[in-house]
Design a protein around this motif. Sequence first.
Motif, mmCIF file in Angstrom:
data_model
loop_
_atom_site.group_PDB
_atom_site.id
_atom_site.type_symbol
_atom_site.label_atom_id
_atom_site.label_comp_id
_atom_site.label_asym_id
_atom_site.label_seq_id
_atom_site.Cartn_x
_atom_site.Cartn_y
_atom_site.Cartn_z
ATOM 1 N N MET A 1 0.855 -1.204 0.000
ATOM 2 C CA MET A 1 0.000 0.000 0.000
ATOM 3 C C MET A 1 0.884 1.246 0.000
ATOM 4 N N HIS A 2 0.499 2.255 -0.807
ATOM 5 C CA HIS A 2 1.261 3.505 -0.816
ATOM 6 C C HIS A 2 1.191 4.160 0.569
ATOM 7 N N LYS A 3 2.303 4.838 0.907
ATOM 8 C CA LYS A 3 2.384 5.454 2.240
ATOM 9 C C LYS A 3 1.241 6.462 2.465
ATOM 10 N N SER A 4 0.943 7.241 1.416
ATOM 11 C CA SER A 4 -0.105 8.262 1.567
ATOM 12 C C SER A 4 -1.457 7.615 1.842
ATOM 13 N N ILE A 5 -1.733 6.465 1.235
ATOM 14 C CA ILE A 5 -3.026 5.808 1.454
ATOM 15 C C ILE A 5 -3.106 5.299 2.886
ATOM 16 N N SER A 6 -1.994 4.746 3.377
ATOM 17 C CA SER A 6 -2.058 4.279 4.764
ATOM 18 C C SER A 6 -2.182 5.464 5.730
ATOM 19 N N ILE A 7 -1.553 6.613 5.412
ATOM 20 C CA ILE A 7 -1.729 7.816 6.262
ATOM 21 C C ILE A 7 -3.192 8.275 6.203
ATOM 22 N N LEU A 8 -3.752 8.259 4.982
ATOM 23 C CA LEU A 8 -5.152 8.703 4.830
ATOM 24 C C LEU A 8 -6.091 7.806 5.650
ATOM 25 N N TYR A 9 -5.890 6.485 5.592
ATOM 26 C CA TYR A 9 -6.727 5.576 6.403
ATOM 27 C C TYR A 9 -6.540 5.866 7.897
ATOM 28 N N ASP A 10 -5.284 6.075 8.321
ATOM 29 C CA ASP A 10 -5.031 6.375 9.744
ATOM 30 C C ASP A 10 -5.747 7.654 10.166
ATOM 31 N N GLU A 11 -5.671 8.666 9.303
ATOM 32 C CA GLU A 11 -6.317 9.939 9.654
ATOM 33 C C GLU A 11 -7.837 9.761 9.712
ATOM 34 N N HIS A 12 -8.393 8.981 8.778
ATOM 35 C CA HIS A 12 -9.838 8.718 8.829
ATOM 36 C C HIS A 12 -10.212 7.999 10.128
ATOM 37 N N ARG A 13 -9.347 7.070 10.566
ATOM 38 C CA ARG A 13 -9.641 6.340 11.814
ATOM 39 C C ARG A 13 -9.612 7.285 13.018
ATOM 40 N N SER A 14 -8.641 8.216 13.037
ATOM 41 C CA SER A 14 -8.588 9.179 14.156
ATOM 42 C C SER A 14 -9.834 10.059 14.163
ATOM 43 N N PHE A 156 1.572 13.891 1.968
ATOM 44 C CA PHE A 156 0.805 13.344 3.090
ATOM 45 C C PHE A 156 1.694 13.106 4.308
ATOM 46 N N ALA A 157 2.964 12.808 4.058
ATOM 47 C CA ALA A 157 3.875 12.616 5.188
ATOM 48 C C ALA A 157 4.346 13.954 5.751
ATOM 49 N N GLY A 158 3.982 15.059 5.074
ATOM 50 C CA GLY A 158 4.343 16.377 5.582
ATOM 51 C C GLY A 158 5.754 16.782 5.252
ATOM 52 N N ASN A 159 6.368 16.088 4.278
ATOM 53 C CA ASN A 159 7.777 16.387 3.987
ATOM 54 C C ASN A 159 7.984 17.745 3.332
ATOM 55 N N ASP A 160 6.904 18.312 2.775
ATOM 56 C CA ASP A 160 7.056 19.620 2.129
ATOM 57 C C ASP A 160 6.726 20.756 3.094
ATOM 58 N N ASP A 161 6.473 20.418 4.348
ATOM 59 C CA ASP A 161 5.994 21.418 5.290
ATOM 60 C C ASP A 161 6.855 21.366 6.554
ATOM 61 N N PRO A 162 7.717 22.366 6.748
ATOM 62 C CA PRO A 162 8.665 22.293 7.870
ATOM 63 C C PRO A 162 7.996 22.273 9.235
ATOM 64 N N ILE A 163 6.759 22.733 9.340
ATOM 65 C CA ILE A 163 6.143 22.702 10.677
ATOM 66 C C ILE A 163 5.161 21.543 10.835
ATOM 67 N N ALA A 164 5.081 20.662 9.805
ATOM 68 C CA ALA A 164 4.096 19.575 9.876
ATOM 69 C C ALA A 164 4.331 18.679 11.087
ATOM 70 N N ASP A 165 5.602 18.363 11.361
ATOM 71 C CA ASP A 165 5.878 17.452 12.462
ATOM 72 C C ASP A 165 5.380 18.051 13.774
ATOM 73 N N LEU A 166 5.620 19.352 13.917
ATOM 74 C CA LEU A 166 5.160 20.056 15.109
ATOM 75 C C LEU A 166 3.630 19.983 15.207
ATOM 76 N N ARG A 167 2.966 20.199 14.052
ATOM 77 C CA ARG A 167 1.505 20.171 14.078
ATOM 78 C C ARG A 167 0.987 18.782 14.404
ATOM 79 N N GLU A 168 1.640 17.732 13.865
ATOM 80 C CA GLU A 168 1.206 16.368 14.179
ATOM 81 C C GLU A 168 1.266 16.155 15.689
ATOM 82 N N LYS A 169 2.368 16.653 16.309
ATOM 83 C CA LYS A 169 2.498 16.472 17.762
ATOM 84 C C LYS A 169 1.389 17.241 18.474
ATOM 85 N N ASP A 170 1.053 18.429 17.965
ATOM 86 C CA ASP A 170 -0.029 19.200 18.576
ATOM 87 C C ASP A 170 -1.340 18.407 18.535
ATOM 88 N N PHE A 171 -1.602 17.752 17.387
ATOM 89 C CA PHE A 171 -2.844 16.988 17.277
ATOM 90 C C PHE A 171 -2.823 15.781 18.202
#
Length: 208
Positions: A1-14, A156-171
């Motif tokens: 499974m593509h990484k983005s699809i597994s991230i999308l499923y995880d986000e839908h589950r959350s 989807f992994a947030g690699n293009d967004d330098p603050i994505a990791d921070l935001r994931e931790k916030d969530f």
Amino acid sequence: MHKSISILYDEHRSISAVLSALKSLTDMARKPDLRPRFEVFHAMIYYIDAFPERMHHPKEDKFLFALLLQRDPSARALVEDLQAEHRAGAQLVRDLEQALFAFEQTWPRGADRFAATVEAYSQFHWEHMRKEERQLLPLAERALGAADWAEVDAAFAGNDDPIADLREKDFDSLYQRIVCLAPAPIGLGEPWNRTGAPPLGGRRAPGA
Ligand SMILES: [Fe+2]
Ligand SMILES: [Fe+2]
């Protein structure tokens, strides 16, 4: 499974977990002798506004939907339908916020209206996620090439967004806060007070 699809499923589950908890707590909140701790509703609706509405859906629009439209023009009707739902979702969140504000101000009145807005948003979002998983993803898997998936995976992994990791931790910490505030059996928080008095550390709504 593509990484983005597994991230999308995880986000839908959350998102589904928060919607299920919100529906269960809203049922509890319909008992007029049980004053809710409104903080948990505020935290849940903040999560819904911040995570699916401001982060998850824009990522789908900008990368997955845009590339699918380029590769398979026959997907246009479905993509436009899902994009319209993203816009409609934002209004349903405003309805949730307003109904919660009214409920807190006029408790125990306002429970039915609040429950109706929770039901409307939950049904809407569950249908939306189902449509993405059952209709859009199979089309995308057929139409997108390896370079497309590399782009979607990175986004989807947030690699293009330098603050994505921070935001994931916030969530994550917001999600933990919801679990800590929600009373058992939904979460780990204190039970709601049957007498109508606010629990230790709680606050009484004006006029209650
Ligand atoms: Fe979506
Ligand atoms: Fe989605």
